[in-house]
Design a protein around this motif. Structure first.
Motif, PDB file in Angstrom:
ATOM      1  N   ALA A 174       0.725  -1.449   0.195  1.00 12.92           N
ATOM      2  CA  ALA A 174      -0.053   0.170  -0.132  1.00 12.92           C
ATOM      3  C   ALA A 174       0.682   1.526   0.140  1.00 12.92           C
ATOM      4  O   ALA A 174       0.763   2.628  -0.550  1.00 12.92           O
ATOM      5  CB  ALA A 174      -0.432  -0.394   1.280  1.00 12.92           C
ATOM      6  N   ASP A 175       1.847   0.668   0.818  1.00 13.04           N
ATOM      7  CA  ASP A 175       2.970   1.906   0.453  1.00 13.04           C
ATOM      8  C   ASP A 175       4.645   1.614   0.153  1.00 13.04           C
ATOM      9  O   ASP A 175       5.092   0.941   0.659  1.00 13.04           O
ATOM     10  CB  ASP A 175       3.263   2.809   2.011  1.00 13.04           C
ATOM     11  CG  ASP A 175       3.810   4.080   2.579  1.00 13.04           C
ATOM     12  OD1 ASP A 175       5.029   4.023   1.284  1.00 13.04           O
ATOM     13  OD2 ASP A 175       3.852   4.911   3.420  1.00 13.04           O
TER      14      ASP A 175
ATOM     15  N   GLY B 295      -3.899   0.779   6.194  1.00 10.25           N
ATOM     16  CA  GLY B 295      -4.490   1.759   6.898  1.00 10.25           C
ATOM     17  C   GLY B 295      -5.079   0.430   8.655  1.00 10.25           C
ATOM     18  O   GLY B 295      -4.557  -0.086   9.252  1.00 10.25           O
ATOM     19  N   SER B 296      -6.420   1.336   8.957  1.00 14.54           N
ATOM     20  CA  SER B 296      -6.847   0.631   9.775  1.00 14.54           C
ATOM     21  C   SER B 296      -7.846  -0.748   9.274  1.00 14.54           C
ATOM     22  O   SER B 296      -8.910  -1.376   9.581  1.00 14.54           O
ATOM     23  CB  SER B 296      -8.212   1.317  10.057  1.00 14.54           C
ATOM     24  OG  SER B 296      -9.761   1.619   9.245  1.00 14.54           O
ATOM     25  N   ARG B 297      -7.287  -1.288   7.850  1.00 17.70           N
ATOM     26  CA  ARG B 297      -8.189  -2.628   7.368  1.00 17.70           C
ATOM     27  C   ARG B 297      -7.411  -2.640   6.598  1.00 17.70           C
ATOM     28  O   ARG B 297      -7.388  -3.967   5.311  1.00 17.70           O
ATOM     29  CB  ARG B 297      -9.424  -1.332   6.485  1.00 17.70           C
ATOM     30  CG  ARG B 297     -10.734  -0.939   7.123  1.00 17.70           C
ATOM     31  CD  ARG B 297     -11.033  -0.603   6.386  1.00 17.70           C
ATOM     32  NE  ARG B 297     -10.995   0.170   4.432  1.00 17.70           N
ATOM     33  CZ  ARG B 297     -10.742   0.457   3.834  1.00 17.70           C
ATOM     34  NH1 ARG B 297     -11.891  -0.588   2.482  1.00 17.70           N
ATOM     35  NH2 ARG B 297      -9.762   1.158   2.874  1.00 17.70           N
TER      36      ARG B 297
ATOM     37  N   ASN C  29      -0.232  -8.345  12.320  1.00 16.80           N
ATOM     38  CA  ASN C  29      -0.970  -7.308  11.418  1.00 16.80           C
ATOM     39  C   ASN C  29      -0.716  -9.077   9.873  1.00 16.80           C
ATOM     40  O   ASN C  29      -1.901  -9.572   9.434  1.00 16.80           O
ATOM     41  CB  ASN C  29      -0.812  -6.287  10.520  1.00 16.80           C
ATOM     42  CG  ASN C  29      -1.375  -4.971  11.227  1.00 16.80           C
ATOM     43  OD1 ASN C  29      -2.240  -5.802  11.710  1.00 16.80           O
ATOM     44  ND2 ASN C  29      -1.053  -4.142  10.713  1.00 16.80           N
ATOM     45  N   THR C  30       0.476  -9.512   9.658  1.00 16.71           N
ATOM     46  CA  THR C  30       1.469 -10.171   8.445  1.00 16.71           C
ATOM     47  C   THR C  30       0.632 -11.162   8.533  1.00 16.71           C
ATOM     48  O   THR C  30      -0.221 -11.666   8.245  1.00 16.71           O
ATOM     49  CB  THR C  30       2.076 -10.444   8.736  1.00 16.71           C
ATOM     50  OG1 THR C  30       2.977  -8.723   7.622  1.00 16.71           O
ATOM     51  CG2 THR C  30       2.878 -11.727   7.507  1.00 16.71           C
TER      52      THR C  30
END
Length: 197
Positions: free
Chosen positions: A48-49, A58-60, A99-100
């Protein structure tokens, strides 16, 4: 002191000693089994970046898409020619690692690819992928960062993956040890056609 007591003390000392893992036998006719190492951000998960190693929406984070063709290609490669010897090696701090793990679980990554869930390894610095790859006996590695691949001197086949971001790729001449690939289907075909196994 009795001999029995001396023997018991000697066993305790041996038990405390750290045993170093043996290097694999490398005598005549020895050939290392092919083992594939794969980065996560920009190789399995779309970035995403571009500035982050593994970035999510982000938050999703669970909605961040997978790189096109990654599940099918890794399922095929995990079966043959790597026969279960596929490892994920990713640079991540605690938040990105969480998150991963959540993303991989949400997308049923391990079930869909056949890669064992304990073949997931996190490091804190990019250069730390090198000792992990050496310990695992990685012979082929896929990453979207040339600076990471440069550290992997014990890995014979290094692939620079360009298909995991929607941003512009950096251009320039590749070193002789790097092979540039743009899609998972392309990489899977390349590995299947070469003498990996």
């Amino acid at each position: 002191m009795s001999r029995r007591m001396e023997a018991a003390m000697a066993r305790q000392r041996v038990g405390r000693r750290k045993v170093q893992p043996r290097a694999p036998y490398q005598g005549p006719g020895w050939r290392q089994k092919p083992t594939l190492g794969v980065d996560v951000g920009g190789v399995i998960v779309m970035l995403a970046d571009r500035e982050e190693d593994t970035s999510f929406f982000g938050s999703r984070p669970l909605l961040t898409p997978a790189v096109t063709g990654v599940f099918e290609a890794l399922a095929t490669l995990t079966e043959q020619p790597f026969a279960g010897r596929v490892h994920l090696v990713s640079k991540a701090g605690p938040k990105v690692a969480a998150n991963t793990r959540a993303w991989l679980a949400h997308h049923e990554f391990f079930g869909r690819t056949g890669i064992p869930s304990d073949h997931l390894h996190f490091v804190r610095e990019r250069r730390d992928k090198a000792p992990v790859c050496q310990r695992l006996g990685v012979t082929h590695f896929v990453d979207d960062r040339l600076d990471v691949l440069a550290h992997l001197e014990t890995v014979e086949h290094r692939y620079l993956f360009r298909g995991g971001t929607e941003g512009p790729d950096s251009t320039g001449a590749l070193p002789h040890w790097a092979i540039e690939v743009h899609q998972w289907a392309e990489l899977a075909a390349l590995l299947a056609s070469s003498e990996v196994g």
